[in-house]
Design a protein around this motif. Sequence first.
Motif, PDB file in Angstrom:
ATOM      1  N   SER A  21       0.853  -1.437  -0.064  1.00  0.00           N
ATOM      2  CA  SER A  21      -0.054  -0.091   0.105  1.00  0.00           C
ATOM      3  C   SER A  21       1.020   1.367  -0.085  1.00  0.00           C
ATOM      4  CB  SER A  21      -1.000   0.083   1.264  1.00  0.00           C
ATOM      5  OG  SER A  21      -0.017   0.291   2.415  1.00  0.00           O
ATOM      6  N   SER A  22       0.650   2.185  -1.027  1.00  0.00           N
ATOM      7  CA  SER A  22       1.234   3.531  -0.978  1.00  0.00           C
ATOM      8  C   SER A  22       0.185   4.283  -0.515  1.00  0.00           C
ATOM      9  CB  SER A  22       1.740   3.729  -2.438  1.00  0.00           C
ATOM     10  OG  SER A  22       2.595   4.917  -2.124  1.00  0.00           O
ATOM     11  N   HIS A  23       0.276   4.899   1.112  1.00  0.00           N
ATOM     12  CA  HIS A  23      -0.835   5.467   1.641  1.00  0.00           C
ATOM     13  C   HIS A  23      -0.159   7.005   1.700  1.00  0.00           C
ATOM     14  CE1 HIS A  23      -2.978   5.812   5.674  1.00  0.00           C
ATOM     15  NE2 HIS A  23      -3.764   6.437   4.894  1.00  0.00           N
ATOM     16  N   ARG A  24      -1.164   7.947   1.351  1.00  0.00           N
ATOM     17  CA  ARG A  24      -0.835   9.267   1.411  1.00  0.00           C
ATOM     18  C   ARG A  24      -1.787   9.812   2.491  1.00  0.00           C
ATOM     19  NH1 ARG A  24      -2.804  11.006  -3.472  1.00  0.00           N
ATOM     20  NH2 ARG A  24      -4.413  12.254  -2.519  1.00  0.00           N
ATOM     21  N   LEU A  25      -1.157  10.378   3.363  1.00  0.00           N
ATOM     22  CA  LEU A  25      -1.819  11.310   4.553  1.00  0.00           C
ATOM     23  C   LEU A  25      -1.898  12.717   4.482  1.00  0.00           C
ATOM     24  CD1 LEU A  25      -0.171   8.731   6.423  1.00  0.00           C
ATOM     25  CD2 LEU A  25      -2.236   9.036   7.191  1.00  0.00           C
ATOM     26  N   ASN A  26      -2.620  13.246   5.032  1.00  0.00           N
ATOM     27  CA  ASN A  26      -2.677  14.787   5.072  1.00  0.00           C
ATOM     28  C   ASN A  26      -2.706  14.981   6.499  1.00  0.00           C
ATOM     29  OD1 ASN A  26      -2.648  17.749   5.218  1.00  0.00           O
ATOM     30  ND2 ASN A  26      -4.229  17.803   3.589  1.00  0.00           N
ATOM     31  N   THR A  27      -1.727  15.483   7.156  1.00  0.00           N
ATOM     32  CA  THR A  27      -1.574  15.457   8.654  1.00  0.00           C
ATOM     33  C   THR A  27      -1.446  16.778   9.498  1.00  0.00           C
ATOM     34  OG1 THR A  27      -0.420  14.366  10.716  1.00  0.00           O
ATOM     35  CG2 THR A  27       0.686  14.766   8.657  1.00  0.00           C
ATOM     36  N   VAL A  28      -2.122  17.049  10.546  1.00  0.00           N
ATOM     37  CA  VAL A  28      -2.174  18.103  10.878  1.00  0.00           C
ATOM     38  C   VAL A  28      -1.824  17.953  12.549  1.00  0.00           C
ATOM     39  CG1 VAL A  28      -3.840  19.345   9.451  1.00  0.00           C
ATOM     40  CG2 VAL A  28      -4.779  18.307  11.314  1.00  0.00           C
ATOM     41  N   ALA A  29      -1.239  19.225  13.388  1.00  0.00           N
ATOM     42  CA  ALA A  29      -0.862  18.930  14.575  1.00  0.00           C
ATOM     43  C   ALA A  29      -0.709  20.359  15.223  1.00  0.00           C
ATOM     44  CB  ALA A  29       0.252  17.931  14.744  1.00  0.00           C
ATOM     45  N   THR A  30      -0.300  20.450  16.519  1.00  0.00           N
ATOM     46  CA  THR A  30      -0.138  21.603  17.049  1.00  0.00           C
ATOM     47  C   THR A  30       1.201  21.261  18.006  1.00  0.00           C
ATOM     48  OG1 THR A  30      -2.307  22.261  17.324  1.00  0.00           O
ATOM     49  CG2 THR A  30      -0.855  23.630  18.726  1.00  0.00           C
ATOM     50  N   HIS A  31       2.192  22.006  17.927  1.00  0.00           N
ATOM     51  CA  HIS A  31       3.504  21.783  18.810  1.00  0.00           C
ATOM     52  C   HIS A  31       3.054  22.170  19.933  1.00  0.00           C
ATOM     53  CE1 HIS A  31       8.139  22.539  19.297  1.00  0.00           C
ATOM     54  NE2 HIS A  31       7.794  21.066  19.603  1.00  0.00           N
ATOM     55  N   LEU A  32       2.703  21.224  21.126  1.00  0.00           N
ATOM     56  CA  LEU A  32       2.141  21.572  22.427  1.00  0.00           C
ATOM     57  C   LEU A  32       3.102  21.440  23.478  1.00  0.00           C
ATOM     58  CD1 LEU A  32      -1.455  20.609  21.813  1.00  0.00           C
ATOM     59  CD2 LEU A  32      -0.569  22.977  22.026  1.00  0.00           C
ATOM     60  N   HIS A  33       4.191  20.252  23.204  1.00  0.00           N
ATOM     61  CA  HIS A  33       5.213  20.009  24.186  1.00  0.00           C
ATOM     62  C   HIS A  33       6.485  19.827  23.626  1.00  0.00           C
ATOM     63  CE1 HIS A  33       1.609  17.500  26.177  1.00  0.00           C
ATOM     64  NE2 HIS A  33       1.712  18.596  26.566  1.00  0.00           N
ATOM     65  N   ASP A  34       7.499  20.085  24.490  1.00  0.00           N
ATOM     66  CA  ASP A  34       8.945  19.952  24.232  1.00  0.00           C
ATOM     67  C   ASP A  34       9.129  18.630  23.615  1.00  0.00           C
ATOM     68  OD1 ASP A  34       8.926  22.496  25.461  1.00  0.00           O
ATOM     69  OD2 ASP A  34      10.136  21.739  27.274  1.00  0.00           O
ATOM     70  N   GLY A  35      10.187  18.214  22.612  1.00  0.00           N
ATOM     71  CA  GLY A  35      10.472  17.153  22.109  1.00  0.00           C
ATOM     72  C   GLY A  35      11.546  17.350  21.071  1.00  0.00           C
ATOM     73  N   ALA A  36      11.531  16.540  20.061  1.00  0.00           N
ATOM     74  CA  ALA A  36      12.579  16.351  18.955  1.00  0.00           C
ATOM     75  C   ALA A  36      12.443  17.883  18.139  1.00  0.00           C
ATOM     76  CB  ALA A  36      12.164  15.294  17.971  1.00  0.00           C
ATOM     77  N   PHE A  37      11.501  18.605  18.251  1.00  0.00           N
ATOM     78  CA  PHE A  37      11.669  19.745  17.355  1.00  0.00           C
ATOM     79  C   PHE A  37      11.839  21.075  18.259  1.00  0.00           C
ATOM     80  CE2 PHE A  37       9.337  17.072  14.579  1.00  0.00           C
ATOM     81  CZ  PHE A  37       9.682  17.293  13.165  1.00  0.00           C
ATOM     82  N   GLY A  38      12.202  20.795  19.564  1.00  0.00           N
ATOM     83  CA  GLY A  38      12.516  21.751  20.658  1.00  0.00           C
ATOM     84  C   GLY A  38      11.380  22.201  21.481  1.00  0.00           C
ATOM     85  N   ILE A  59       3.813  10.078   2.849  1.00  0.00           N
ATOM     86  CA  ILE A  59       3.500   8.918   2.079  1.00  0.00           C
ATOM     87  C   ILE A  59       4.275   7.643   2.659  1.00  0.00           C
ATOM     88  CG2 ILE A  59       3.723   7.507  -0.103  1.00  0.00           C
ATOM     89  CD1 ILE A  59       3.569  10.530  -1.416  1.00  0.00           C
ATOM     90  N   ALA A  60       3.533   6.573   2.921  1.00  0.00           N
ATOM     91  CA  ALA A  60       4.186   5.339   3.467  1.00  0.00           C
ATOM     92  C   ALA A  60       3.902   4.280   2.562  1.00  0.00           C
ATOM     93  CB  ALA A  60       3.652   5.326   5.088  1.00  0.00           C
ATOM     94  N   ASP A  61       4.915   3.571   2.236  1.00  0.00           N
ATOM     95  CA  ASP A  61       4.646   2.356   1.512  1.00  0.00           C
ATOM     96  C   ASP A  61       4.878   1.338   2.244  1.00  0.00           C
ATOM     97  OD1 ASP A  61       4.557   4.026  -0.927  1.00  0.00           O
ATOM     98  OD2 ASP A  61       6.186   2.905  -1.985  1.00  0.00           O
ATOM     99  N   CYS A  62       3.853   0.462   2.593  1.00  0.00           N
ATOM    100  CA  CYS A  62       3.731  -0.753   3.627  1.00  0.00           C
ATOM    101  C   CYS A  62       3.460  -1.959   2.989  1.00  0.00           C
ATOM    102  CB  CYS A  62       2.717  -0.384   4.777  1.00  0.00           C
ATOM    103  SG  CYS A  62       3.007   0.889   5.663  1.00  0.00           S
ATOM    104  N   ALA A  63       4.312  -2.994   3.172  1.00  0.00           N
ATOM    105  CA  ALA A  63       4.152  -4.319   2.694  1.00  0.00           C
ATOM    106  C   ALA A  63       3.570  -5.238   3.612  1.00  0.00           C
ATOM    107  CB  ALA A  63       5.519  -4.994   2.296  1.00  0.00           C
ATOM    108  N   VAL A  64       2.339  -5.709   3.474  1.00  0.00           N
ATOM    109  CA  VAL A  64       1.719  -6.521   4.396  1.00  0.00           C
ATOM    110  C   VAL A  64       1.262  -7.961   3.805  1.00  0.00           C
ATOM    111  CG1 VAL A  64      -0.998  -6.363   5.267  1.00  0.00           C
ATOM    112  CG2 VAL A  64       0.379  -4.221   4.518  1.00  0.00           C
ATOM    113  N   ARG A  65       1.244  -8.908   5.205  1.00  0.00           N
ATOM    114  CA  ARG A  65       0.829 -10.176   4.841  1.00  0.00           C
ATOM    115  C   ARG A  65      -0.193 -10.335   5.920  1.00  0.00           C
ATOM    116  NH1 ARG A  65       6.315 -12.003   4.993  1.00  0.00           N
ATOM    117  NH2 ARG A  65       7.025 -12.087   2.692  1.00  0.00           N
ATOM    118  N   GLY A  66      -1.706 -10.609   5.415  1.00  0.00           N
ATOM    119  CA  GLY A  66      -2.785 -10.809   6.448  1.00  0.00           C
ATOM    120  C   GLY A  66      -2.681  -9.435   7.037  1.00  0.00           C
ATOM    121  N   GLU A  67      -2.994  -9.495   8.477  1.00  0.00           N
ATOM    122  CA  GLU A  67      -3.092  -7.993   9.102  1.00  0.00           C
ATOM    123  C   GLU A  67      -1.557  -7.287   9.621  1.00  0.00           C
ATOM    124  OE1 GLU A  67      -7.178  -7.681  11.146  1.00  0.00           O
ATOM    125  OE2 GLU A  67      -5.996  -8.985  12.463  1.00  0.00           O
ATOM    126  N   THR A  68      -0.509  -8.007   9.205  1.00  0.00           N
ATOM    127  CA  THR A  68       0.822  -7.784   9.552  1.00  0.00           C
ATOM    128  C   THR A  68       1.694  -6.738   8.699  1.00  0.00           C
ATOM    129  OG1 THR A  68       0.796  -9.669  10.998  1.00  0.00           O
ATOM    130  CG2 THR A  68       2.886  -8.529  10.740  1.00  0.00           C
TER     131      THR A  68
END
Length: 326
Positions: free
Chosen positions: A86-103, A115-124
Motif C-alpha cells: 500500500s502506498s498510503h498518502r496522508l494529510n496530517t495536522v498538529a500543534t506543537h504543544l510539548h517539548d520534544g524532537a522539534f525543540g 507517504i508510507a509504502d507498507c508491505a502487508v501479509r494478512g494483518e501484519t
Amino acid sequence: MTAYMNRWTDFPDYIIGITKEIWEDRGVGTLDHYYAKDIPVRSPMGITMGNAAVKAATMATINEFPDRQLFGEDVIWSEDETGLLSSHRLNTVATHLHDGAFGKATGKKWNVRVIADCAVRGETIFDEWLIRDYGGIVRQLGMDPAAYAAELIKKEGGPDKAAMPFTPAIDVDGGYHGTGNDNEWGARYAETLTRIMAMDFTHIHRTYDRAVIGEYPGAQTLISAEECTKFWVGLRSSFPNATFTIHHQIGMDGGMLSPRAAIRWSLDGRHDGWGTFGAPTGAPVHIMGMCHAEYGPFGPDGVGLRREFALYDEIAIWKQILMHQG
C-alpha cells in the motif's frame, strides 16, 4: 480471503483504519499485532529496526503533538507473491504543544503530507518505506531547514558522530521484493518522471493539465504546469549528474477516484549544481523520493496530470550536505 477481510471492508479500509487506531486513538500497543517484531522502517533520516523502536517513536510523537490527526487521502496498492503493497498518502495536522524532537513547544500549528509504502501479509505490516515532509514541519514551526539540520548535527555530537541519513549501503532485506504492477497509469507516470530526470522539462507542458496542482516539500502548493516545472528544475539542477532509479511503480483505476499512480524512486550522486539546495558542495547525497499522481481529461492529448504529490526530506538532504562539509 485474508485475515483483515473479517473486520475491514477492503485493503485500503484496513490501512486507513489501523492508522487511525494506532496514532489517533492511542492504540500504541496494537503495533504488537499490526507490525512484525523485526520490521525495518526506512525513512530518509535512517532505518528504525523492530516494532519496539516503532512504538517508542510513536509515543514520543504523540507526546510532542498530542492533537495530531492523520487524514488518509488515498491508498494506491498492488499485490504479488511477496505480499500486498500500500502506498498510503496522508494529510496530517498538529500543534506543537510539548517539548520534544522539534525543540521547546511553540504552540504553532502545522499541516504536511506523508507517504508510507507498507508491505502487508494478512494483518501484519512486515516492511516499510516512509517519507514525511520534515522540511514543511520545520518551516511552519518558524525554523530554516538548513539551520535545523545544522543544529541536529550539533546535538548528535558533530559531523563525525551524527547519525547518517539513509543510503542503500545501510539498507536491509525486509522481505518484500515486489516492484508494483504494469497498469498503464503507473507506466505513464514512470515515463514522465524518467523524462523529467533526463531534463526533458518540456514534457511537463506536454502532459500536465494547465491547471495542475502540485503539493511539494516544504508544504508548498503550486498551481500550473509552469510552477511545477520550476519545482522539478530546482531539484534536478542541484544534482544534475545524479542517477535516477525507480524502485516501485503502481497504477490504479476505479474506486470512485481518478486514474492514479504511485512511484517510489531515488537520486544518487553529488551536490554539484546550483539549485534548490544552494551553492554546490560536491557532497555525496542519496535522495529517497515518493510521488503520487492523479489524471483527468484536460491535457494536450486528451489526458492531463491534474494533481501531483511529490515528497523528499529536505532535512535529510541538508544533513548529508552539511556533514560532508564538516
